[in-house]
Design a protein around this motif. Structure first.
Motif, PDB file in Angstrom:
ATOM      1  N   VAL A  49      -1.672  -8.048   2.064  1.00 52.77           N
ATOM      2  CA  VAL A  49      -0.974  -6.663   2.708  1.00 52.77           C
ATOM      3  C   VAL A  49       0.051  -6.004   2.999  1.00 52.77           C
ATOM      4  O   VAL A  49      -0.266  -6.046   4.503  1.00 52.77           O
ATOM      5  CB  VAL A  49      -2.501  -5.828   2.774  1.00 52.77           C
ATOM      6  N   PHE A 100       2.634  -2.683   4.660  1.00 52.03           N
ATOM      7  CA  PHE A 100       3.091  -1.196   4.027  1.00 52.03           C
ATOM      8  C   PHE A 100       4.034  -1.456   4.217  1.00 52.03           C
ATOM      9  O   PHE A 100       4.897  -1.638   5.789  1.00 52.03           O
ATOM     10  CB  PHE A 100       2.009  -0.150   4.976  1.00 52.03           C
ATOM     11  N   PRO A 104      -0.749   4.745   0.650  1.00 54.54           N
ATOM     12  CA  PRO A 104      -1.887   5.319   0.981  1.00 54.54           C
ATOM     13  C   PRO A 104      -2.374   6.530   0.308  1.00 54.54           C
ATOM     14  O   PRO A 104      -1.581   7.566  -0.126  1.00 54.54           O
ATOM     15  CB  PRO A 104      -1.006   6.072   2.779  1.00 54.54           C
ATOM     16  N   MET A 142      -2.079   0.077  -4.486  1.00 54.87           N
ATOM     17  CA  MET A 142      -2.407  -0.975  -2.997  1.00 54.87           C
ATOM     18  C   MET A 142      -1.873  -1.721  -4.158  1.00 54.87           C
ATOM     19  O   MET A 142      -2.324  -2.040  -5.851  1.00 54.87           O
ATOM     20  CB  MET A 142      -3.550  -1.124  -3.375  1.00 54.87           C
ATOM     21  N   ILE A 147       1.056  -1.304  -0.241  1.00 56.16           N
ATOM     22  CA  ILE A 147       0.307   0.286  -0.274  1.00 56.16           C
ATOM     23  C   ILE A 147       0.812   1.328   0.223  1.00 56.16           C
ATOM     24  O   ILE A 147       1.905   1.231   0.272  1.00 56.16           O
ATOM     25  CB  ILE A 147      -0.973  -0.099   1.088  1.00 56.16           C
TER      26      ILE A 147
END
Length: 106
Positions: free
Chosen positions: A73, A75, A7, A11, A5
């Protein structure tokens, strides 16, 4: 399929502002399109096998990407799904100064 991701931007290969047909082509999975409730203005795509949902604007451009526990997912290379809020905050803090509200996560 692992999605990292960024933000407010993307994604994995999915980007905010991407056309619906391109999103569907990238995910290349069975999907179900439906209105979430009686107040929804437009349909969204649900890719159940991937744990991903995508909302589109009036021009059929990607407006929001949602994820569930079936999705993978990250980050900045760190996994957050399945973590408690405290664990997720600890991971985010370890990546450097971050305003989580600015990230759009809470």
């Amino acid at each position: 399929m692992v999605f990292d991701i960024i933000p407010g931007k993307s994604m994995g290969s999915l980007c905010i502002g991407m056309p619906k047909l391109e999103v569907r082509g990238i995910l290349n999975a069975d999907l179900k399109s439906f209105k979430r409730n009686k107040f929804a203005l437009r349909e969204e795509d649900i890719f159940s096998q991937l744990g991903v949902s995508v909302d589109y604007d009036a021009s059929d451009l990607c407006e929001a990407i949602g994820v569930g526990l079936r999705s993978s997912v990250t980050f900045q290379g760190q996994t957050l799904l399945g973590s408690s809020v405290a664990e997720a905050m600890e991971v985010l803090s370890s990546l450097g100064p971050t305003d989580v509200k600015e990230l759009g996560m809470w």
